[in-house]
Write a protein that holds these residues in place. Structure first.
Motif, mmCIF file in Angstrom:
data_model
loop_
_atom_site.group_PDB
_atom_site.id
_atom_site.type_symbol
_atom_site.label_atom_id
_atom_site.label_comp_id
_atom_site.label_asym_id
_atom_site.label_seq_id
_atom_site.Cartn_x
_atom_site.Cartn_y
_atom_site.Cartn_z
ATOM 1 N N SER A 115 45.022 7.645 11.211
ATOM 2 C CA SER A 115 45.341 8.665 10.205
ATOM 3 C C SER A 115 44.666 8.392 8.859
ATOM 4 O O SER A 115 44.860 9.159 7.906
ATOM 5 C CB SER A 115 46.851 8.774 10.007
ATOM 6 O OG SER A 115 47.403 7.551 9.571
ATOM 7 N N TYR A 116 43.880 7.336 8.774
ATOM 8 C CA TYR A 116 43.238 6.960 7.510
ATOM 9 C C TYR A 116 42.369 8.099 6.966
ATOM 10 O O TYR A 116 42.539 8.535 5.824
ATOM 11 C CB TYR A 116 42.401 5.698 7.737
ATOM 12 C CG TYR A 116 41.778 5.084 6.494
ATOM 13 C CD1 TYR A 116 42.292 3.917 5.954
ATOM 14 C CD2 TYR A 116 40.660 5.651 5.888
ATOM 15 C CE1 TYR A 116 41.718 3.334 4.825
ATOM 16 C CE2 TYR A 116 40.085 5.086 4.761
ATOM 17 C CZ TYR A 116 40.613 3.922 4.236
ATOM 18 O OH TYR A 116 40.031 3.359 3.117
ATOM 19 N N ARG A 117 41.433 8.565 7.777
ATOM 20 C CA ARG A 117 40.497 9.601 7.307
ATOM 21 C C ARG A 117 41.204 10.927 7.039
ATOM 22 O O ARG A 117 40.853 11.631 6.087
ATOM 23 C CB ARG A 117 39.380 9.794 8.327
ATOM 24 C CG ARG A 117 38.415 8.602 8.398
ATOM 25 C CD ARG A 117 37.312 8.863 9.415
ATOM 26 N NE ARG A 117 36.397 7.745 9.518
ATOM 27 C CZ ARG A 117 35.323 7.560 8.756
ATOM 28 N NH1 ARG A 117 35.034 8.456 7.815
ATOM 29 N NH2 ARG A 117 34.537 6.519 8.919
ATOM 30 N N GLU A 118 42.184 11.256 7.870
ATOM 31 C CA GLU A 118 42.907 12.514 7.661
ATOM 32 C C GLU A 118 43.651 12.496 6.323
ATOM 33 O O GLU A 118 43.648 13.498 5.583
ATOM 34 C CB GLU A 118 43.887 12.751 8.805
ATOM 35 C CG GLU A 118 43.228 13.145 10.127
ATOM 36 C CD GLU A 118 42.689 11.951 10.899
ATOM 37 O OE1 GLU A 118 42.772 10.809 10.388
ATOM 38 O OE2 GLU A 118 42.185 12.163 12.017
ATOM 39 N N LEU A 119 44.276 11.372 6.000
ATOM 40 C CA LEU A 119 44.960 11.254 4.716
ATOM 41 C C LEU A 119 43.977 11.367 3.561
ATOM 42 O O LEU A 119 44.234 12.074 2.576
ATOM 43 C CB LEU A 119 45.700 9.916 4.639
ATOM 44 C CG LEU A 119 47.088 9.848 5.267
ATOM 45 C CD1 LEU A 119 47.540 8.391 5.375
ATOM 46 C CD2 LEU A 119 48.085 10.642 4.442
ATOM 47 N N LEU A 120 42.869 10.674 3.677
ATOM 48 C CA LEU A 120 41.879 10.697 2.598
ATOM 49 C C LEU A 120 41.353 12.111 2.366
ATOM 50 O O LEU A 120 41.298 12.587 1.220
ATOM 51 C CB LEU A 120 40.732 9.745 2.926
ATOM 52 C CG LEU A 120 39.548 9.754 1.945
ATOM 53 C CD1 LEU A 120 40.006 9.434 0.536
ATOM 54 C CD2 LEU A 120 38.466 8.778 2.405
ATOM 55 N N GLU A 121 40.970 12.793 3.428
ATOM 56 C CA GLU A 121 40.396 14.129 3.265
ATOM 57 C C GLU A 121 41.426 15.128 2.756
ATOM 58 O O GLU A 121 41.113 15.997 1.944
ATOM 59 C CB GLU A 121 39.791 14.598 4.589
ATOM 60 C CG GLU A 121 38.525 13.865 4.979
ATOM 61 C CD GLU A 121 37.435 13.960 3.918
ATOM 62 O OE1 GLU A 121 37.360 14.994 3.208
ATOM 63 O OE2 GLU A 121 36.662 12.996 3.774
ATOM 64 N N ALA A 122 42.674 14.992 3.209
ATOM 65 C CA ALA A 122 43.715 15.904 2.732
ATOM 66 C C ALA A 122 44.013 15.662 1.254
ATOM 67 O O ALA A 122 44.225 16.623 0.490
ATOM 68 C CB ALA A 122 44.983 15.724 3.561
ATOM 69 N N ARG A 171 41.031 18.752 -5.291
ATOM 70 C CA ARG A 171 40.057 19.815 -5.590
ATOM 71 C C ARG A 171 40.755 21.160 -5.766
ATOM 72 O O ARG A 171 40.398 21.945 -6.655
ATOM 73 C CB ARG A 171 39.020 19.881 -4.467
ATOM 74 C CG ARG A 171 38.069 18.687 -4.443
ATOM 75 C CD ARG A 171 37.095 18.782 -3.278
ATOM 76 N NE ARG A 171 36.085 17.727 -3.326
ATOM 77 C CZ ARG A 171 35.128 17.583 -2.416
ATOM 78 N NH1 ARG A 171 35.044 18.422 -1.401
ATOM 79 N NH2 ARG A 171 34.249 16.591 -2.535
ATOM 80 N N GLU A 172 41.737 21.442 -4.911
ATOM 81 C CA GLU A 172 42.464 22.712 -5.020
ATOM 82 C C GLU A 172 43.182 22.835 -6.353
ATOM 83 O O GLU A 172 43.341 23.949 -6.883
ATOM 84 C CB GLU A 172 43.472 22.826 -3.869
ATOM 85 C CG GLU A 172 42.826 23.036 -2.508
ATOM 86 C CD GLU A 172 43.801 22.849 -1.370
ATOM 87 O OE1 GLU A 172 45.006 22.584 -1.661
ATOM 88 O OE2 GLU A 172 43.392 22.955 -0.202
ATOM 89 N N GLN A 173 43.611 21.717 -6.908
ATOM 90 C CA GLN A 173 44.309 21.719 -8.190
ATOM 91 C C GLN A 173 43.357 21.587 -9.367
ATOM 92 O O GLN A 173 43.795 21.540 -10.517
ATOM 93 C CB GLN A 173 45.332 20.581 -8.210
ATOM 94 C CG GLN A 173 46.439 20.723 -7.180
ATOM 95 C CD GLN A 173 47.404 19.546 -7.171
ATOM 96 O OE1 GLN A 173 47.316 18.646 -8.010
ATOM 97 N NE2 GLN A 173 48.330 19.548 -6.238
ATOM 98 N N GLY A 174 42.061 21.524 -9.084
ATOM 99 C CA GLY A 174 41.073 21.398 -10.144
ATOM 100 C C GLY A 174 41.093 20.036 -10.820
ATOM 101 O O GLY A 174 40.736 19.927 -12.008
ATOM 102 N N LEU A 175 41.484 19.010 -10.079
ATOM 103 C CA LEU A 175 41.604 17.669 -10.639
ATOM 104 C C LEU A 175 40.494 16.764 -10.130
ATOM 105 O O LEU A 175 40.051 16.879 -8.976
ATOM 106 C CB LEU A 175 42.959 17.052 -10.266
ATOM 107 C CG LEU A 175 44.200 17.819 -10.721
ATOM 108 C CD1 LEU A 175 45.452 17.148 -10.175
ATOM 109 C CD2 LEU A 175 44.247 17.887 -12.242
ATOM 110 N N GLY A 176 40.043 15.844 -10.975
ATOM 111 C CA GLY A 176 39.132 14.814 -10.533
ATOM 112 C C GLY A 176 39.876 13.764 -9.731
ATOM 113 O O GLY A 176 41.095 13.617 -9.848
#
Length: 332
Positions: free
Chosen positions: A67-74, A80-85
């Motif tokens: 689940s490492y990559r799934e957590l990272l990408e989510a 990004r959806e929140q407009g945050l760095g």
């Protein structure tokens, strides 16, 4: 889905059960004030704090490989959806390689240091100056005790107050990348305190380290302003002797930014300009963080392990993103 600290404390279970990156600072994940990102049906979590327009992540996902990559990408998508760095700090080499593969800009930001205890000894000329300082502290009446009763903590808070005042009016109490004591995670830590004439004059808090190099991390340490040398060294020696008697394998000294920089540690695609910025901060950045004095203390103990640590930017490396790490840590 994001959650705050809960009674069950998911971070404590995650850093214990999923030490995939062998992060010696993983216990910082349980500090009060952290937030946690999780996904349904995906074990593990991401530790972060929001500061300004950035999410500042501590280490990589504490999660099993599945689940490492799934957590990272989510988590990345949420930012990004929140407009945050998004910037991550104290990533281990394992994390750094995966982040670089995922398109992050990854640079070495410093290193953590550790000492194996099975062969540790203060014998020999190399440690003569250290032994002399410890002897002077003991001649001044220093007595070191491992304390288990939090009744002493108010007296340690007075040491904190004096220590901060001695550092100057602009000195702020660091957090996030620095441990604490006296919270509800205290039973998992160990506290060694030095007393002279019954008064506490210094302390070192040790946090547990899991993974392939288990042991304790020399974490938060403070002392009263004093001309007596060797107080902190004597406290640490007392802790080391206790740990060795318990057959503890490793004493970790934690992360020091801007130290241990080397070309061989850098990831493909790292930012050359940011690397030069790290070198500049090592040479002249004492006002940002006292890296040279911190490393000098750690080198007194002849550490035999250097672990490079990394910063990862979702996008180009930026001074603004890096500065938010220090904002999250209350440095400024």
């Amino acid at each position: 889905m994001t959650t705050s600290l809960t009674a069950s404390h998911p971070a404590l279970a995650a850093i214990h059960d999923y030490p995939s990156a062998d992060n010696p600072s993983s216990f910082l994940a349980v500090s009060e004030g952290n937030s946690y990102f999780q996904l349904p049906d995906h074990p593990g979590l991401i530790v972060y704090r929001r500061t300004g327009r950035f999410l500042v992540q501590l280490g990589g996902p504490f999660a099993p490989t599945g689940s490492y990559r799934e957590l990272l990408e989510a988590f990345r998508s949420t930012a990004r959806e929140q407009g945050l760095g998004l910037v991550g700090v104290q990533l281990q080499r394992y994390d750094a390689q995966l982040y670089a593969d995922a398109g992050f800009t990854v640079n070495q930001v410093g290193a953590s240091w550790a000492r194996s205890l099975s062969t540790f000894s203060l014998a020999g000329t190399k440690f003569m100056q250290l032994r002399n300082k410890i002897s002077r502290a003991k001649r001044a009446g220093l007595d070191v005790v491992e304390v288990h009763d939090d009744a002493v903590f108010p007296r340690l808070r007075e040491i904190d107050r004096l220590w901060l005042r001695d550092k100057g009016e602009q000195t702020r109490e660091l957090e996030y990348l620095v441990g604490r004591y006296g919270d509800r995670m205290q039973p998992h830590r160990r506290m060694f305190v030095g007393f002279i004439d019954g008064d506490p004059v210094g302390y070192i808090s040790y946090s547990p380290v899991y993974g392939n190099r288990p042991g304790w991390m020399h974490d938060l340490s403070r002392r009263v302003p004093s001309r007596i040398p060797g107080i902190m060294e004597a406290i640490n020696v007392a802790a080391v002797e206790t740990f060795r008697a318990e057959e503890v394998a490793w004493l970790h000294f934690g992360f020091t930014p801007f130290t241990g920089l080397h070309d061989d540690h850098e990831m493909p695609g790292h930012d050359v300009g940011f690397r030069r910025f790290m070198e500049l901060l090592w040479a002249h950045g004492e006002a940002v963080y006292p890296a040279q004095s911190q490393l000098a203390y750690k080198q007194k103990w002849a550490p035999d392990l250097l672990l490079p640590e990394y910063v990862a930017f979702d996008g180009p490396a930026s001074v603004a993103g890096f500065a938010h790490i220090f904002r999250a840590s209350n440095a400024f």
